[in-house]
Enzyme design. Structure first.
Site, short mmCIF file in Angstrom:
data_model
loop_
_atom_site.label_atom_id
_atom_site.label_comp_id
_atom_site.label_asym_id
_atom_site.label_seq_id
_atom_site.Cartn_x
_atom_site.Cartn_y
_atom_site.Cartn_z
N CYS A 146 20.63 1.66 -49.57
CA CYS A 146 22.01 1.33 -49.20
C CYS A 146 22.27 1.75 -47.75
O CYS A 146 22.98 1.06 -47.01
CB CYS A 146 22.99 2.03 -50.13
SG CYS A 146 22.52 1.95 -51.88
N CYS A 198 19.37 -5.90 -55.02
CA CYS A 198 20.60 -5.51 -55.71
C CYS A 198 21.72 -6.52 -55.50
O CYS A 198 22.71 -6.51 -56.22
CB CYS A 198 21.06 -4.14 -55.25
SG CYS A 198 21.50 -4.09 -53.50
#
Ligand code: FES
Length: 135
Positions: A106, A37
């Site tokens: 994350c 990402c």
């Protein structure tokens, strides 16, 4: 815990993140990035008597990454280095009231940033291999 939306806690930490910034005289700094990402996270820690007394972060990333960083700084403060080493991304997720499945990585970034910051602290202070004898 499976969910597809952000919890109120995630939104709250995203909109009002705690401990944002830099610790200039940090005892340990952890830099991590996710190649998929492209998000990056930097965590600073201050350590006194083997305890994390301060933690700050700079995250260039998604809302979940910011919320994970924010809650991580709250979780680690007051923990010993040994206790902080046991902290996992699951603890971050739990503290956030869950994360959507696609956002789990994350919270892993936050775990990795903490590890790196501790490794950095240990490499600078020699705490990993040799314990100084205190009299
Ligand atoms: Fe990659 Fe959140 S989307 S850290």
């Amino acid at each position: 815990m499976q969910q597809n939306t952000y919890s109120a806690k995630v939104m709250e930490h995203f909109q009002n993140p705690r401990n944002v910034g830099e610790i200039e005289d940090a005892d340990g700094v952890g830099n991590v990035g996710n190649p998929v990402c492209g998000d990056i996270m930097r965590l600073y820690i201050k350590v006194k008597n083997d305890m994390i007394t301060e933690a700050k972060f700079q995250t260039l990333g998604c809302g979940a990454a910011i919320a994970s960083s924010s809650v991580l700084t709250e979780l680690v403060k007051g923990k010993t280095i040994a206790e902080a080493m046991t902290l996992r991304n699951d603890d971050v997720v739990k503290a956030l009231g869950g994360l959507p499945d696609v956002k789990m990585h994350c919270s892993v970034l936050a775990e990795q940033a903490l590890r790196k910051a501790i490794e950095d602290y240990r490499s600078k202070h020699g705490g990993a291999k040799k314990k100084e004898e205190k009299t």
